[in-house]
Design an enzyme around this catalytic site. Structure first.
Site, PDB file in Angstrom:
ATOM      1  N   ILE A 148       0.849  -1.196   0.000  1.00 30.97           N
ATOM      2  CA  ILE A 148       0.000   0.000   0.000  1.00 30.97           C
ATOM      3  C   ILE A 148       0.889   1.252   0.000  1.00 30.97           C
ATOM      4  CG2 ILE A 148      -1.656   1.328   1.377  1.00 30.97           C
ATOM      5  CD1 ILE A 148      -2.918  -1.369   2.199  1.00 30.97           C
TER       6      ILE A 148
ATOM      7  N   ASP B  61      14.129  -0.459  11.492  1.00 26.00           N
ATOM      8  CA  ASP B  61      13.227  -1.386  12.181  1.00 26.00           C
ATOM      9  C   ASP B  61      12.567  -0.589  13.305  1.00 26.00           C
ATOM     10  OD1 ASP B  61      12.073  -3.179  13.988  1.00 26.00           O
ATOM     11  OD2 ASP B  61      13.598  -4.725  13.648  1.00 26.00           O
TER      12      ASP B  61
ATOM     13  N   ILE C 235       2.859   0.345   8.231  1.00 25.58           N
ATOM     14  CA  ILE C 235       3.573  -0.753   8.881  1.00 25.58           C
ATOM     15  C   ILE C 235       2.616  -1.511   9.797  1.00 25.58           C
ATOM     16  CG2 ILE C 235       5.315  -1.245  10.668  1.00 25.58           C
ATOM     17  CD1 ILE C 235       6.928   1.123   9.546  1.00 25.58           C
TER      18      ILE C 235
ATOM     19  N   TYR D 121      -8.566 -11.760  12.374  1.00 23.99           N
ATOM     20  CA  TYR D 121      -7.735 -10.548  12.453  1.00 23.99           C
ATOM     21  C   TYR D 121      -7.232 -10.348  13.893  1.00 23.99           C
ATOM     22  CZ  TYR D 121      -5.960  -6.049  10.847  1.00 23.99           C
ATOM     23  OH  TYR D 121      -5.139  -5.004  10.495  1.00 23.99           O
TER      24      TYR D 121
ATOM     25  N   LYS E 185      -4.946  -2.188  15.860  1.00 28.50           N
ATOM     26  CA  LYS E 185      -5.488  -1.109  15.007  1.00 28.50           C
ATOM     27  C   LYS E 185      -6.420  -0.198  15.814  1.00 28.50           C
ATOM     28  CE  LYS E 185      -3.596  -2.101  10.963  1.00 28.50           C
ATOM     29  NZ  LYS E 185      -2.414  -1.339  10.528  1.00 28.50           N
TER      30      LYS E 185
END
Ligand code: NAD
Ligand code: 0WE
Length: 262
Positions: free
Chosen positions: A20, A64, A92, A155, A162
């Protein structure tokens, strides 16, 4: 005249052409932004370098985001080589594969910590590190998914990460608004990428998505890129703390009827 002419965008999360972040990179480049890229693993360099070349990006640095020292180091290079930035993109996310199957209730402490650290805290860490480097009117953008708002099969811990990420967007927007810095998220519908194609059941989720969405289709990296351009452009100068769905409308649907009753 491009929408992002004269702006510099620092983009985290390009792994390959399907990322994306790559759709966002191409759209921002097309609109005249100067592009800088950061990737997460040493072995990605040979994939990311040629992509960087396509958009004329000289700044290509490893970071990282689970390591404070690497975040500090990349922004030191930003100060030395790039100068002020107008756009920060965080694309990310990572959880242990074992935590993206079976039941959420079985998530381990270590798996929970890692998913939240890499997928949620890293956005705050990057925004904070970027603060001294932001131009007036700068904006930060991250990527979320519907699993933050509703329970989506498998998920699991990523949904919890999220949810934390989306709440972080609101707190960061409240903190940084007085300095003229905007913070938003795009909640993208399911797209085939490295991070999604390895997920079992993704194919049926993908086709289910096209069935329920008002636009009756999936979306592309390019469409997410175009929405990212808007949110990071001056046309969105009064938009902050927002979770903007780019999902062919799927999130507005309550439920659908089986074919025979429709
Ligand atoms: P992707 O695999 O192309 O991108 C994920 C990126 O995260 C990779 O570049 C990877 O190197 C990076 N990353 C992982 N751990 C890292 C670390 N410790 N440090 C630095 N970088 C690290 O997959 P994508 O689908 O483009 O994912 C990008 C974002 O979009 C993620 O936040 C994902 O949750 C979100 N998203 C994806 C979808 C989808 O269906 N693909 C839908 C909505 C949101
Ligand atoms: O945010 C994502 C991807 C998240 C992700 C995917 C992986 C697969 C490989 C995070 N970590 C890992 N770790 C791995 O080892 N998406 C929104 C795409 C996605 O992932 C899902 C989905 C969807 C949609 C996982 C389960 C169910 C649905």
């Amino acid at each position: 005249m491009g929408l992002l002419e004269g702006k510099t965008a620092l983009i985290f999360g390009v792994a390959n052409k399907r990322s994306i972040a790559w759709g966002i990179t191409q759209a921002m480049h097309r609109e005249g932004a100067k592009i800088a890229l950061s990737y997460g693993l040493p072995q990605l360099e040979r994939r990311v370098r040629p992509l960087a070349e396509e958009v004329g990006a000289d700044f290509v640095e490893l970071c990282d985001v689970s390591d404070d020292a690497q975040i500090e180091a990349v922004f030191e290079k930003v100060g030395q080589q790039l100068g002020k930035i107008d756009i920060l993109v965080h694309s990310i996310g990572f959880a242990d594969r074992d935590d993206l199957m079976g039941r959420f209730v079985d998530t381990s402490r270590a798996g929970f910590k890692m998913a939240l650290d890499i997928s949620a805290f890293s956005f705050t860490a990057l925004v904070r590190a970027a603060l001294p480097h932001f131009n007036e009117g700068a904006s930060a953008l991250t990527l979320s998914y519907y699993g933050a708002a509703k329970a989506v099969p498998a998920y699991n811990v990523m949904g919890v990460a999220k949810a934390a990420l989306e709440a972080s967007v609101r707190y960061l927007a409240a903190d940084l608004g007085p300095d003229g810095i905007r913070v938003n998220a795009i909640s993208a519908g399911a797209i085939k990428t490295l991070a999604s194609s390895g997920v079992s059941g993704f194919r049926s989720m993908f086709s289910e998505f096209a069935r329920i969405s008002p636009l009756k289709r999936n979306m592309t990296q390019d469409e997410v890129g175009n929405s990212a351009v808007y949110l990071c452009s001056d046309w969105a100068s009064a938009v902050t703390g927002e979770i903007h769905y780019v999902d062919a409308g799927a999130n507005i649907i309550g439920f659908t009827l089986p074919e025979e009753d429709a």
